[in-house]
Design a protein around this motif. Sequence first.
Motif, PDB file in Angstrom:
ATOM      1  N   LYS A  53     104.116 -16.742 -68.448  1.00  0.00           N
ATOM      2  CA  LYS A  53     103.941 -15.435 -69.090  1.00  0.00           C
ATOM      3  C   LYS A  53     105.247 -14.781 -69.555  1.00  0.00           C
ATOM      4  O   LYS A  53     105.307 -14.278 -70.684  1.00  0.00           O
ATOM      5  CB  LYS A  53     103.167 -14.512 -68.145  1.00  0.00           C
ATOM      6  CG  LYS A  53     102.852 -13.161 -68.724  1.00  0.00           C
ATOM      7  CD  LYS A  53     101.790 -12.416 -67.918  1.00  0.00           C
ATOM      8  CE  LYS A  53     102.211 -12.120 -66.511  1.00  0.00           C
ATOM      9  NZ  LYS A  53     101.254 -11.177 -65.856  1.00  0.00           N
ATOM     10  N   PRO A  54     106.319 -14.760 -68.767  1.00  0.00           N
ATOM     11  CA  PRO A  54     107.532 -14.082 -69.239  1.00  0.00           C
ATOM     12  C   PRO A  54     108.118 -14.676 -70.520  1.00  0.00           C
ATOM     13  O   PRO A  54     108.846 -13.998 -71.242  1.00  0.00           O
ATOM     14  CB  PRO A  54     108.503 -14.255 -68.065  1.00  0.00           C
ATOM     15  CG  PRO A  54     107.629 -14.434 -66.872  1.00  0.00           C
ATOM     16  CD  PRO A  54     106.470 -15.238 -67.374  1.00  0.00           C
ATOM     17  N   LEU A  55     107.807 -15.946 -70.795  1.00  0.00           N
ATOM     18  CA  LEU A  55     108.383 -16.616 -71.963  1.00  0.00           C
ATOM     19  C   LEU A  55     107.472 -16.584 -73.180  1.00  0.00           C
ATOM     20  O   LEU A  55     107.819 -17.127 -74.242  1.00  0.00           O
ATOM     21  CB  LEU A  55     108.715 -18.071 -71.610  1.00  0.00           C
ATOM     22  CG  LEU A  55     109.690 -18.262 -70.437  1.00  0.00           C
ATOM     23  CD1 LEU A  55     109.941 -19.739 -70.188  1.00  0.00           C
ATOM     24  CD2 LEU A  55     110.998 -17.518 -70.679  1.00  0.00           C
ATOM     25  N   VAL A  56     106.311 -15.949 -73.062  1.00  0.00           N
ATOM     26  CA  VAL A  56     105.383 -15.855 -74.194  1.00  0.00           C
ATOM     27  C   VAL A  56     106.066 -15.159 -75.369  1.00  0.00           C
ATOM     28  O   VAL A  56     106.743 -14.139 -75.202  1.00  0.00           O
ATOM     29  CB  VAL A  56     104.116 -15.072 -73.779  1.00  0.00           C
ATOM     30  CG1 VAL A  56     103.300 -14.674 -74.999  1.00  0.00           C
ATOM     31  CG2 VAL A  56     103.267 -15.915 -72.844  1.00  0.00           C
ATOM     32  N   ASP A  57     105.898 -15.722 -76.550  1.00  0.00           N
ATOM     33  CA  ASP A  57     106.518 -15.160 -77.751  1.00  0.00           C
ATOM     34  C   ASP A  57     105.718 -13.965 -78.264  1.00  0.00           C
ATOM     35  O   ASP A  57     104.516 -14.048 -78.472  1.00  0.00           O
ATOM     36  CB  ASP A  57     106.609 -16.216 -78.852  1.00  0.00           C
ATOM     37  CG  ASP A  57     107.326 -15.677 -80.084  1.00  0.00           C
ATOM     38  OD1 ASP A  57     106.640 -15.181 -80.994  1.00  0.00           O
ATOM     39  OD2 ASP A  57     108.559 -15.739 -80.121  1.00  0.00           O
ATOM     40  N   THR A  92     105.885  11.409 -56.938  1.00  0.00           N
ATOM     41  CA  THR A  92     105.435  10.961 -58.259  1.00  0.00           C
ATOM     42  C   THR A  92     106.063  11.794 -59.375  1.00  0.00           C
ATOM     43  O   THR A  92     106.407  12.959 -59.182  1.00  0.00           O
ATOM     44  CB  THR A  92     103.902  11.045 -58.392  1.00  0.00           C
ATOM     45  OG1 THR A  92     103.484  12.418 -58.300  1.00  0.00           O
ATOM     46  CG2 THR A  92     103.218  10.227 -57.310  1.00  0.00           C
ATOM     47  N   ALA A  93     106.206  11.154 -60.513  1.00  0.00           N
ATOM     48  CA  ALA A  93     106.567  11.834 -61.755  1.00  0.00           C
ATOM     49  C   ALA A  93     105.433  11.563 -62.732  1.00  0.00           C
ATOM     50  O   ALA A  93     104.795  10.503 -62.686  1.00  0.00           O
ATOM     51  CB  ALA A  93     107.883  11.290 -62.309  1.00  0.00           C
ATOM     52  N   GLU A  94     105.177  12.517 -63.608  1.00  0.00           N
ATOM     53  CA  GLU A  94     104.053  12.366 -64.529  1.00  0.00           C
ATOM     54  C   GLU A  94     104.537  11.962 -65.918  1.00  0.00           C
ATOM     55  O   GLU A  94     105.569  12.429 -66.394  1.00  0.00           O
ATOM     56  CB  GLU A  94     103.267  13.673 -64.621  1.00  0.00           C
ATOM     57  CG  GLU A  94     101.998  13.550 -65.460  1.00  0.00           C
ATOM     58  CD  GLU A  94     101.126  14.787 -65.403  1.00  0.00           C
ATOM     59  OE1 GLU A  94     100.601  15.179 -66.466  1.00  0.00           O
ATOM     60  OE2 GLU A  94     100.958  15.351 -64.304  1.00  0.00           O
ATOM     61  N   THR A  95     103.772  11.091 -66.543  1.00  0.00           N
ATOM     62  CA  THR A  95     104.045  10.672 -67.906  1.00  0.00           C
ATOM     63  C   THR A  95     102.764  10.785 -68.722  1.00  0.00           C
ATOM     64  O   THR A  95     101.664  10.659 -68.182  1.00  0.00           O
ATOM     65  CB  THR A  95     104.569   9.226 -67.964  1.00  0.00           C
ATOM     66  OG1 THR A  95     104.834   8.865 -69.333  1.00  0.00           O
ATOM     67  CG2 THR A  95     103.557   8.236 -67.394  1.00  0.00           C
ATOM     68  N   THR A  96     102.916  11.029 -70.013  1.00  0.00           N
ATOM     69  CA  THR A  96     101.759  10.975 -70.909  1.00  0.00           C
ATOM     70  C   THR A  96     101.829   9.735 -71.796  1.00  0.00           C
ATOM     71  O   THR A  96     100.931   9.478 -72.596  1.00  0.00           O
ATOM     72  CB  THR A  96     101.695  12.235 -71.809  1.00  0.00           C
ATOM     73  OG1 THR A  96     102.928  12.350 -72.534  1.00  0.00           O
ATOM     74  CG2 THR A  96     101.497  13.486 -70.968  1.00  0.00           C
ATOM     75  N   LEU A  97     102.916   8.964 -71.639  1.00  0.00           N
ATOM     76  CA  LEU A  97     103.112   7.762 -72.435  1.00  0.00           C
ATOM     77  C   LEU A  97     102.321   6.603 -71.840  1.00  0.00           C
ATOM     78  O   LEU A  97     102.185   6.491 -70.623  1.00  0.00           O
ATOM     79  CB  LEU A  97     104.596   7.394 -72.488  1.00  0.00           C
ATOM     80  CG  LEU A  97     105.526   8.464 -73.072  1.00  0.00           C
ATOM     81  CD1 LEU A  97     106.979   8.103 -72.810  1.00  0.00           C
ATOM     82  CD2 LEU A  97     105.261   8.636 -74.560  1.00  0.00           C
ATOM     83  N   ASP A  98     101.806   5.748 -72.690  1.00  0.00           N
ATOM     84  CA  ASP A  98     101.039   4.599 -72.225  1.00  0.00           C
ATOM     85  C   ASP A  98     101.843   3.330 -72.426  1.00  0.00           C
ATOM     86  O   ASP A  98     102.793   3.286 -73.201  1.00  0.00           O
ATOM     87  CB  ASP A  98      99.711   4.492 -72.987  1.00  0.00           C
ATOM     88  CG  ASP A  98      98.588   4.006 -72.091  1.00  0.00           C
ATOM     89  OD1 ASP A  98      98.889   3.459 -71.015  1.00  0.00           O
ATOM     90  OD2 ASP A  98      97.415   4.183 -72.464  1.00  0.00           O
ATOM     91  N   THR A  99     101.442   2.288 -71.705  1.00  0.00           N
ATOM     92  CA  THR A  99     102.065   0.970 -71.861  1.00  0.00           C
ATOM     93  C   THR A  99     100.953  -0.069 -71.983  1.00  0.00           C
ATOM     94  O   THR A  99      99.785   0.222 -71.722  1.00  0.00           O
ATOM     95  CB  THR A  99     102.958   0.615 -70.665  1.00  0.00           C
ATOM     96  OG1 THR A  99     102.171   0.638 -69.464  1.00  0.00           O
ATOM     97  CG2 THR A  99     104.099   1.612 -70.521  1.00  0.00           C
ATOM     98  N   ILE A 100     101.334  -1.270 -72.378  1.00  0.00           N
ATOM     99  CA  ILE A 100     100.360  -2.365 -72.498  1.00  0.00           C
ATOM    100  C   ILE A 100     100.815  -3.494 -71.580  1.00  0.00           C
ATOM    101  O   ILE A 100     101.844  -4.126 -71.814  1.00  0.00           O
ATOM    102  CB  ILE A 100     100.264  -2.885 -73.950  1.00  0.00           C
ATOM    103  CG1 ILE A 100      99.787  -1.771 -74.888  1.00  0.00           C
ATOM    104  CG2 ILE A 100      99.319  -4.084 -74.024  1.00  0.00           C
ATOM    105  CD1 ILE A 100      99.748  -2.181 -76.352  1.00  0.00           C
ATOM    106  N   GLY A 101     100.068  -3.719 -70.514  1.00  0.00           N
ATOM    107  CA  GLY A 101     100.363  -4.833 -69.625  1.00  0.00           C
ATOM    108  C   GLY A 101      99.794  -6.126 -70.190  1.00  0.00           C
ATOM    109  O   GLY A 101      98.738  -6.129 -70.811  1.00  0.00           O
ATOM    110  N   ILE A 102     100.499  -7.232 -69.980  1.00  0.00           N
ATOM    111  CA  ILE A 102     100.084  -8.534 -70.514  1.00  0.00           C
ATOM    112  C   ILE A 102      99.647  -9.430 -69.364  1.00  0.00           C
ATOM    113  O   ILE A 102     100.484  -9.852 -68.551  1.00  0.00           O
ATOM    114  CB  ILE A 102     101.231  -9.221 -71.298  1.00  0.00           C
ATOM    115  CG1 ILE A 102     101.842  -8.254 -72.319  1.00  0.00           C
ATOM    116  CG2 ILE A 102     100.729 -10.490 -71.964  1.00  0.00           C
ATOM    117  CD1 ILE A 102     100.927  -7.834 -73.426  1.00  0.00           C
ATOM    118  N   ASP A 103      98.355  -9.722 -69.302  1.00  0.00           N
ATOM    119  CA  ASP A 103      97.831 -10.581 -68.243  1.00  0.00           C
ATOM    120  C   ASP A 103      97.022 -11.762 -68.774  1.00  0.00           C
ATOM    121  O   ASP A 103      96.833 -12.749 -68.070  1.00  0.00           O
ATOM    122  CB  ASP A 103      96.928  -9.780 -67.292  1.00  0.00           C
ATOM    123  CG  ASP A 103      97.729  -8.806 -66.444  1.00  0.00           C
ATOM    124  OD1 ASP A 103      98.732  -9.236 -65.840  1.00  0.00           O
ATOM    125  OD2 ASP A 103      97.353  -7.621 -66.393  1.00  0.00           O
TER     126      ASP A 103
END
Length: 250
Positions: free
Chosen positions: A20-24, A223-234
């Motif tokens: 996974k870490p090497l996925v292009d 905790t700290a709060e964020t409104t930003l989202d991320t995309i996890g790759i599984d």
Amino acid sequence: MLHAIGIIPARYASTRLPGKPLVDLGGKSMIQRVVEQARQANLSRVVVATDDDRILSHVESFGGEAVLTAPDHPSGTDRVFDAYRQLGVVADCIINIQGDEPFIHPAQINALVDLFAAEPRPQLATLVKPVVSTEELFSPHLPKVVLDAQGYALYFSRHPLPFQRQHAPTDWLAHHRYLRHIGLYAYRPDVLADITLLPPSALEQAESLEQLRWLETGYRILTAETTLDTIGIDTPEDVQRALAQLKIEN
């Protein structure tokens, strides 16, 4: 000046996405994108902690720093501590940055670093984000968290908390502000050393959430709060989502 180190655990083996870490992702590997994002944060150093020579060589090939850790660590937390010990430095805080989130925002990392700028420094810290949809609320893949009045985590669960007896589940979001957990962690070095010695706990095993081991033992997680989202790759499907996101950003 606060000395904060970012460590990115990156295993080669993955049941659903080997290597996974090497996925292009649009001409750069996933791990390179994570490193580049982390380098924009207020960190004095960014290091990849990996169990595989292929990942180590790749990170070094694009000018990144990496260390080879033991192959049998049960969690990313253990791998992060292994890497920190190898570095032989003393940090004020260590940030565990997920190696499968190529869109992690530097501001999210900084939000945790900032918590350690005040005294007394927290033992542990993590990010929360407001839940914005019923789908999010009831997804067991997106853990929820409830906080005390000072912003410390009381409990994490794959089930929505709290349960609202007086309202139908479809109306819960209209009557309560729910928070989900974003899996970015910060540790005080002495606490990181201690929690890697803890055995799995009953709550952790029930929910399959490592942070419950720490709460159950008595550690406090700010905790700290964020409104930003991320995309996890599984999965391969997540890779396609990430490529689509790159097209939008470019």
